[in-house]
Design an enzyme around this catalytic site. Structure first.
Site, PDB file in Angstrom:
ATOM      1  N   CYS A  41      82.621  60.816  50.933  1.00 15.53           N
ATOM      2  CA  CYS A  41      81.307  60.312  50.508  1.00 15.53           C
ATOM      3  C   CYS A  41      81.426  59.277  49.382  1.00 15.53           C
ATOM      4  O   CYS A  41      80.645  58.331  49.320  1.00 15.53           O
ATOM      5  CB  CYS A  41      80.387  61.454  50.089  1.00 15.53           C
ATOM      6  SG  CYS A  41      81.022  62.450  48.744  1.00 15.53           S
ATOM      7  N   HIS A  66      94.910  35.973  53.850  1.00 18.88           N
ATOM      8  CA  HIS A  66      95.193  36.881  52.737  1.00 18.88           C
ATOM      9  C   HIS A  66      96.617  37.405  52.857  1.00 18.88           C
ATOM     10  O   HIS A  66      97.235  37.311  53.912  1.00 18.88           O
ATOM     11  CB  HIS A  66      94.203  38.049  52.723  1.00 18.88           C
ATOM     12  CG  HIS A  66      94.349  38.982  53.896  1.00 18.88           C
ATOM     13  ND1 HIS A  66      93.958  38.647  55.163  1.00 18.88           N
ATOM     14  CD2 HIS A  66      94.852  40.245  53.978  1.00 18.88           C
ATOM     15  CE1 HIS A  66      94.217  39.669  55.974  1.00 18.88           C
ATOM     16  NE2 HIS A  66      94.769  40.643  55.274  1.00 18.88           N
ATOM     17  N   CYS A  68      98.688  40.100  53.705  1.00 17.35           N
ATOM     18  CA  CYS A  68      98.379  41.310  54.467  1.00 17.35           C
ATOM     19  C   CYS A  68      99.411  42.404  54.234  1.00 17.35           C
ATOM     20  O   CYS A  68     100.610  42.144  54.170  1.00 17.35           O
ATOM     21  CB  CYS A  68      98.296  40.975  55.959  1.00 17.35           C
ATOM     22  SG  CYS A  68      97.633  42.349  56.908  1.00 17.35           S
ATOM     23  N   CYS A  76      92.012  44.122  55.314  1.00 15.71           N
ATOM     24  CA  CYS A  76      91.801  44.224  56.768  1.00 15.71           C
ATOM     25  C   CYS A  76      90.879  45.387  57.117  1.00 15.71           C
ATOM     26  O   CYS A  76      90.013  45.268  57.990  1.00 15.71           O
ATOM     27  CB  CYS A  76      93.134  44.422  57.502  1.00 15.71           C
ATOM     28  SG  CYS A  76      94.122  42.928  57.612  1.00 15.71           S
ATOM     29  N   CYS A 144      91.903  34.744  36.252  1.00 17.09           N
ATOM     30  CA  CYS A 144      92.036  34.289  37.638  1.00 17.09           C
ATOM     31  C   CYS A 144      91.011  33.188  37.877  1.00 17.09           C
ATOM     32  O   CYS A 144      89.830  33.356  37.602  1.00 17.09           O
ATOM     33  CB  CYS A 144      91.794  35.447  38.602  1.00 17.09           C
ATOM     34  SG  CYS A 144      91.474  34.958  40.286  1.00 17.09           S
ATOM     35  N   HIS A 152      86.665  37.784  41.185  1.00 10.89           N
ATOM     36  CA  HIS A 152      86.485  37.108  39.903  1.00 10.89           C
ATOM     37  C   HIS A 152      85.317  36.134  39.907  1.00 10.89           C
ATOM     38  O   HIS A 152      84.607  36.011  38.918  1.00 10.89           O
ATOM     39  CB  HIS A 152      87.787  36.406  39.484  1.00 10.89           C
ATOM     40  CG  HIS A 152      88.790  37.380  38.948  1.00 10.89           C
ATOM     41  ND1 HIS A 152      89.773  37.930  39.731  1.00 10.89           N
ATOM     42  CD2 HIS A 152      88.921  37.937  37.718  1.00 10.89           C
ATOM     43  CE1 HIS A 152      90.478  38.788  38.997  1.00 10.89           C
ATOM     44  NE2 HIS A 152      89.993  38.802  37.777  1.00 10.89           N
ATOM     45  N   CYS A 165      82.078  40.165   9.787  1.00 10.54           N
ATOM     46  CA  CYS A 165      81.382  40.790   8.660  1.00 10.54           C
ATOM     47  C   CYS A 165      80.207  39.918   8.218  1.00 10.54           C
ATOM     48  O   CYS A 165      80.388  38.743   7.890  1.00 10.54           O
ATOM     49  CB  CYS A 165      82.348  40.991   7.488  1.00 10.54           C
ATOM     50  SG  CYS A 165      81.532  41.795   6.093  1.00 10.54           S
ATOM     51  N   CYS A 224      85.514  46.350   7.185  1.00  7.60           N
ATOM     52  CA  CYS A 224      85.659  44.893   7.174  1.00  7.60           C
ATOM     53  C   CYS A 224      87.128  44.491   7.080  1.00  7.60           C
ATOM     54  O   CYS A 224      87.885  45.056   6.298  1.00  7.60           O
ATOM     55  CB  CYS A 224      84.881  44.327   5.983  1.00  7.60           C
ATOM     56  SG  CYS A 224      85.209  42.581   5.727  1.00  7.60           S
ATOM     57  N   CYS A 228      86.106  44.168   2.205  1.00 10.57           N
ATOM     58  CA  CYS A 228      85.019  43.971   1.246  1.00 10.57           C
ATOM     59  C   CYS A 228      84.212  45.247   1.061  1.00 10.57           C
ATOM     60  O   CYS A 228      83.290  45.307   0.263  1.00 10.57           O
ATOM     61  CB  CYS A 228      84.106  42.825   1.662  1.00 10.57           C
ATOM     62  SG  CYS A 228      82.925  43.267   2.943  1.00 10.57           S
ATOM     63  N   HIS A 301      78.461  65.531  45.304  1.00  6.57           N
ATOM     64  CA  HIS A 301      78.358  64.688  46.492  1.00  6.57           C
ATOM     65  C   HIS A 301      77.775  63.324  46.107  1.00  6.57           C
ATOM     66  O   HIS A 301      76.860  63.244  45.296  1.00  6.57           O
ATOM     67  CB  HIS A 301      77.445  65.390  47.512  1.00  6.57           C
ATOM     68  CG  HIS A 301      77.223  64.596  48.755  1.00  6.57           C
ATOM     69  ND1 HIS A 301      78.220  64.369  49.685  1.00  6.57           N
ATOM     70  CD2 HIS A 301      76.119  63.954  49.217  1.00  6.57           C
ATOM     71  CE1 HIS A 301      77.730  63.633  50.669  1.00  6.57           C
ATOM     72  NE2 HIS A 301      76.462  63.358  50.407  1.00  6.57           N
TER      73      HIS A 301
HETATM   74 ZN   LIG Z   1      90.841  36.957  41.241  1.00 12.20          ZN
HETATM   75 ZN   LIG Z   2      95.474  42.532  55.911  1.00 10.14          ZN
HETATM   76 ZN   LIG Z   3      83.363  41.803   4.672  1.00  8.18          ZN
END
Ligand SMILES: [Zn+2]
Ligand SMILES: [Zn+2]
Ligand SMILES: [Zn+2]
Length: 345
Positions: A41, A66, A68, A76, A144, A152, A165, A224, A228, A301
């Site tokens: 599922c 691609h 493979c 695939c 990429c 991407h 800061c 910081c 600071c 599920h």
């Molecule tokens: Zn990529």
């Molecule tokens: Zn393939």
């Molecule tokens: Zn600071």
């Protein structure tokens, strides 16, 4: 109210859902088999959401070349399920080829193994990462730039994190990274909902992005970098304009009592400017994304909801069962974590 704008889009239109053609479109939504003991599922839900994501389905259809891996080839196997979704006369299809390819690919890591239940969000994310590897064959996923890499080009959020800061202006080195799923803790999200309600303010549906950002920044305090004495928050800056944004909710326990509060916080629209501290891309600044899919986990599920663009209807996918959702209300029994894909279509 939130739906009105969506239906006013050119090509949308409520009346469209009553045209005879849309019945054919609905008939194209098929179930996926999950025989006793298969525990598929999690995979079936991820596949249904990917198939219903118009941007993904159309881009994936155009890809053929691609690297493979034969029997263990996730690329695939996904192609094969998608072509059966389109061409088969059966109402329910097996997802075994992808289940086997996934098990074979992740054999060494002992993840997604046959017969064992696994996590749908991680499955969704890993399918995307594998598509990148099948196209680019480069294990470096950050940076990429391949035009044909859907992962991407469509899903990646290119970000950097930095501590700045406000008091003395000191800042840490920016940490750049890429993510496909933006994970948010449900506990932190519900604290933000409480904070709004405690101020007697109303939860508005356009607040969802801001709530997620505030939840993500909760507790992430550092001292910081120039000492600071101030404690400062992390800033996350988005540098690109992803077409699909996926949010993964992380639940602290399987029996979470936060379910109702999480559902109350969900909004059908998401602004990237709300989600991140800063957005540098001009398109991303203007982009408003619409909720189009959801994977839910309840009673050990997984099932999925997805928006069917052609008929302007929400569909519910529970393995072999496919139903039209007439009055879309959120399932009140979520648990674990589930991703929410948003798109800018
Ligand atoms: Zn990529
Ligand atoms: Zn393939
Ligand atoms: Zn600071």
């Amino acid at each position: 109210m939130a739906w009105v704008k969506m239906f006013k889009k050119p090509g949308g239109g409520l009346q469209k859902s009553y045209q005879p053609g849309s019945m054919l479109s609905l008939a194209l939504s098929k179930g996926l088999l999950n025989e006793p003991g298969q525990n598929s599922c999690f995979l079936n839900s991820a596949v249904q959401v990917l198939w219903q994501l118009d941007i993904f389905r159309r881009s994936f259809r155009q890809l053929s070349g691609h690297f493979c891996l034969g029997d263990a080839c996730i690329f695939c196997a996904l192609k094969s399920i998608f072509s059966q979704f389109q061409q088969s006369r059966e109402r329910v299809l097996p997802s075994d080829s992808l289940r086997n390819a996934l098990a074979e690919t992740f054999k060494d890591e002992q993840r997604f193994q046959l017969g064992l239940m696994d996590d749908a969000a991680e499955c969704f994310e890993n399918i995307l990462e594998r598509i990148h590897l099948h196209i680019v064959s480069d294990t470096v996923t950050d940076g990429c730039s391949s035009k044909s890499c859907i992962t991407h080009q469509k899903f990646a959020m290119t970000l950097y994190e930095q501590f700045v800061c406000r008091c003395c202006g000191a800042f840490s080195d920016p940490h750049p990274f890429t993510e496909f799923v933006h994970y948010v803790s449900t506990t932190a999200l519900c604290q933000q909902v409480e904070r709004i309600l405690a101020k007697n303010e109303r939860l508005r549906s356009d607040m969802f992005g801001e709530l997620l950002q505030a939840a993500n920044n909760t507790g992430d305090l550092r001292s910081c970098p120039s000492d600071c004495g101030q404690s400062i928050k992390i800033r996350r800056v988005l540098m690109n304009c992803p077409e699909i944004v996926t949010i993964g909710f992380v639940w602290d326990s399987e029996q979470s009592d936060l379910t109702d509060d999480v559902i109350r916080s969900l909004g059908p629209r998401l602004n990237l400017c709300g989600l991140f501290n800063r957005v540098t891309d001009e398109n991303a600044k203007r982009t408003e994304l619409h909720l189009v899919g959801m994977i839910c986990f309840s009673s050990k599920h997984y099932s999925a909801f997805a928006y069917h663009t052609k008929s302007s209807k929400w569909m519910f996918f529970d393995d072999a069962t496919v139903k039209e959702v007439r009055n879309f209300t959120f399932n009140p029994s979520f648990g674990s974590k589930h991703p929410l894909p948003f798109t800018s279509s």
